[in-house]
Design an enzyme around this catalytic site. Structure first.
Site, PDB file in Angstrom:
ATOM      1  N   ASP A   1       0.815  -1.225   0.000  1.00 31.84           N
ATOM      2  CA  ASP A   1       0.000   0.000   0.000  1.00 31.84           C
ATOM      3  C   ASP A   1       0.843   1.266   0.000  1.00 31.84           C
ATOM      4  OD1 ASP A   1      -2.416  -1.602   0.336  1.00 31.84           O
ATOM      5  OD2 ASP A   1      -1.774  -1.838   2.422  1.00 31.84           O
TER       6      ASP A   1
ATOM      7  N   LYS B   1       2.593   2.180  -5.122  1.00 32.07           N
ATOM      8  CA  LYS B   1       3.323   1.661  -6.295  1.00 32.07           C
ATOM      9  C   LYS B   1       2.584   1.950  -7.589  1.00 32.07           C
ATOM     10  CE  LYS B   1       3.402  -2.455  -4.485  1.00 32.07           C
ATOM     11  NZ  LYS B   1       2.956  -2.118  -3.116  1.00 32.07           N
ATOM     12  N   GLY B   2       1.236   1.886  -7.542  1.00 31.59           N
ATOM     13  CA  GLY B   2       0.457   2.111  -8.757  1.00 31.59           C
ATOM     14  C   GLY B   2       0.725   3.469  -9.371  1.00 31.59           C
TER      15      GLY B   2
ATOM     16  N   GLY C   1      -4.237  -4.025  -4.617  1.00 32.46           N
ATOM     17  CA  GLY C   1      -4.982  -2.959  -5.284  1.00 32.46           C
ATOM     18  C   GLY C   1      -4.080  -1.775  -5.552  1.00 32.46           C
ATOM     19  N   HIS C   2      -3.852  -1.466  -6.823  1.00 34.61           N
ATOM     20  CA  HIS C   2      -3.004  -0.342  -7.201  1.00 34.61           C
ATOM     21  C   HIS C   2      -3.893   0.779  -7.745  1.00 34.61           C
ATOM     22  CE1 HIS C   2       0.739  -3.134  -7.731  1.00 34.61           C
ATOM     23  NE2 HIS C   2       0.292  -3.072  -6.498  1.00 34.61           N
TER      24      HIS C   2
ATOM     25  N   GLN D   1       2.059  -5.989  -3.051  1.00 34.40           N
ATOM     26  CA  GLN D   1       2.388  -6.040  -1.623  1.00 34.40           C
ATOM     27  C   GLN D   1       3.731  -5.351  -1.340  1.00 34.40           C
ATOM     28  OE1 GLN D   1       1.414  -9.440  -2.965  1.00 34.40           O
ATOM     29  NE2 GLN D   1      -0.660  -8.799  -2.625  1.00 34.40           N
TER      30      GLN D   1
ATOM     31  N   ASP E   1       2.423  14.680   1.688  1.00 35.87           N
ATOM     32  CA  ASP E   1       1.440  15.704   2.046  1.00 35.87           C
ATOM     33  C   ASP E   1       0.594  15.331   3.258  1.00 35.87           C
ATOM     34  OD1 ASP E   1       0.587  13.755   0.004  1.00 35.87           O
ATOM     35  OD2 ASP E   1      -1.391  14.646   0.277  1.00 35.87           O
TER      36      ASP E   1
END
Length: 424
Positions: free
Chosen positions: A13, A16-17, A40-41, A224, A333
């Site tokens: 998480d 990476k996407g 999930g990306h 992952q 941020d």
């Protein structure tokens, strides 16, 4: 020619996407090399958002050919749904998307086994997504797995499925006291998705060898994170594959001698989903603030992520484990309105101070993190258009991370959008 590995340097998480999406505009191939639809990306562009679970994150930026490699385990129904979703976003997958015939298939019985086994563990549950990932890798290692190429061989496929279901039903009924699986229901459900997937199944390893010989630029995308690696992570609270650099070669068929560099993705703080040790986890209002500011809920399951300060002991371990010569620092941020920011620089274990990440099972259960405190910046990182425009406090924080890990933060993500990315 460059072959880059993009690796999660924490527990997954990390963003990476977004980083793969950003880098893919200059790539010829983007390859997903392990994991399954439990990852999930999230990609955000042009005011739109999509979460990819199997298709590589390079599908929307540039013209790179996108490959699901042999190291991935694939739920055929999930992949067909994702193909439909990507095409609805306006991307044409023809001559751009390929699936390794050697990749193993997740079937409904894998999901049932996943959920049954998690239930039987009770309070010792791993915290899986229940999507059949682990049992599919078990089938692979036990040499009873079904591969994507097998989907195109009707008679052989039926024989293998029936044999597997016979054995699994014995375990379900006699051990777990669960109802039997209907094998005909599984076979009938496969027929329509097989026809949809046939055009994409091919020898992707040969395709990549030809790409290397032709001097193409390749990105290898992991799912992952390093600390969930089956060998090097927080065992047994890990995933069932190798998200690390070594796994990239195994899961794609690309030799180690062709890898040019490895980029590790890390948040400016840390998160973890599922069970397992997590030394810097925060259980107070600060942890809740990180979760709220960072919208820290799983892209696949929606589960709230556990949140805490950045763990540099663990991050340096990931740098050394993967040979990370660059870091991409994401979600900077999220820390914008913190008065103070802490980072873990050492562990105290049984009264002794160390900066060595322990790999022995259970060792992290007894860790007391030792922190160094930095001043916050109380301004928006998202306003910066270059690294030089970041607040001085931010640059001090980043410099310390670089000095500690020995790896340069070459990419700084200051927000979820493509344009909110600073390249040094």
């Amino acid at each position: 020619m460059a072959t880059k590995i993009i690796i999660g340097a924490q527990w997954g998480d990390e963003g990476k996407g977004k980083i793969v999406d950003h880098l893919s505009k200059d790539a010829d191939f983007v390859v997903r090399y392990q994991g399954g639809a439990n990852a999930g990306h999230t990609i955000k562009f042009d005011g739109k958002e999509i979460v990819l679970h199997l298709i590589p994150s390079g599908i929307f930026n540039g013209s790179a050919k996108c490959i699901i490699g042999n190291g991935v385990v694939i739920d055929p129904n999930a992949l067909v749904d994702e193909i439909d979703e990507v095409e609805a976003f306006g991307s044409d997958l023809k001559d751009r998307f390929y699936v390794s015939g050697s990749a193993h298939v997740i079937l409904p019985y894998h999901k049932i086994l996943d959920q049954v086994r998690e239930k039987s563990r009770g309070k010792d549950a791993i915290g899986t997504t229940g999507r059949g990932i682990g049992p599919a890798y078990v089938s692979k290692v036990a040499r009873v797995g079904i591969r994507m190429a097998d989907l195109t061989n009707g008679a052989a496929l039926e024989k293998m499925v029936r044999s597997n279901v016979t054995e699994i039903n014995k375990a379900l009924t006699h051990v777990h006291k669960e109802p039997e699986i209907d094998v005909d229901e599984i076979l009938n459900g496969l027929n329509p998705v097989i026809e949809r997937l046939k055009p994409y199944i091919c020898n992707t390893t040969n395709m990549l060898h030809q790409a290397i010989a032709s001097g193409k630029n390749i990105i290898l995308e992991g799912a992952q994170g390093s600390l969930l690696d089956i060998d090097h992570g927080t065992y047994p609270y890990v995933t069932s594959s190798s998200p690390t650099a070594g796994g990239a070669c195994v899961g794609s068929g690309i030799p180690p001698t062709s890898i040019t560099n490895a980029i590790g993705i890390t948040k400016a703080y840390s998160t973890r989903v599922g069970n397992g040790p997590y030394p810097t986890e925060l259980f107070d209002g600060t942890g809740e603030k990180l979760r709220k500011n960072g919208a820290e809920f799983g892209a696949t399951t929606g589960r709230p992520r556990r949140c805490g300060w950045l763990d540099l002991v663990a991050l340096k371990y990931a740098v050394n484990l993967n040979g990370l010569d660059q870091l991409a620092l994401t979600k900077l941020d999220v820390l914008d309105d913190f008065d103070e920011i802490q980072v873990c620089t050492h562990y105290e274990i049984n009264g002794k101070k160390t900066d060595v990440y322990p790999v022995e099972t259970g060792a992290l259960d007894h860790v007391k993190p030792i922190y160094r405190t930095f001043g916050g910046w109380s301004s928006s990182c998202r306003d910066a258009k270059s690294y030089d425009q970041l607040p001085n406090e931010v640059k001090t924080y980043i410099s310390f991370i670089e000095e500690y890990t020995g790896s340069r933060c070459s990419i700084i993500s200051t927000g979820p959008g493509r344009t909110e990315t600073l390249i040094r």
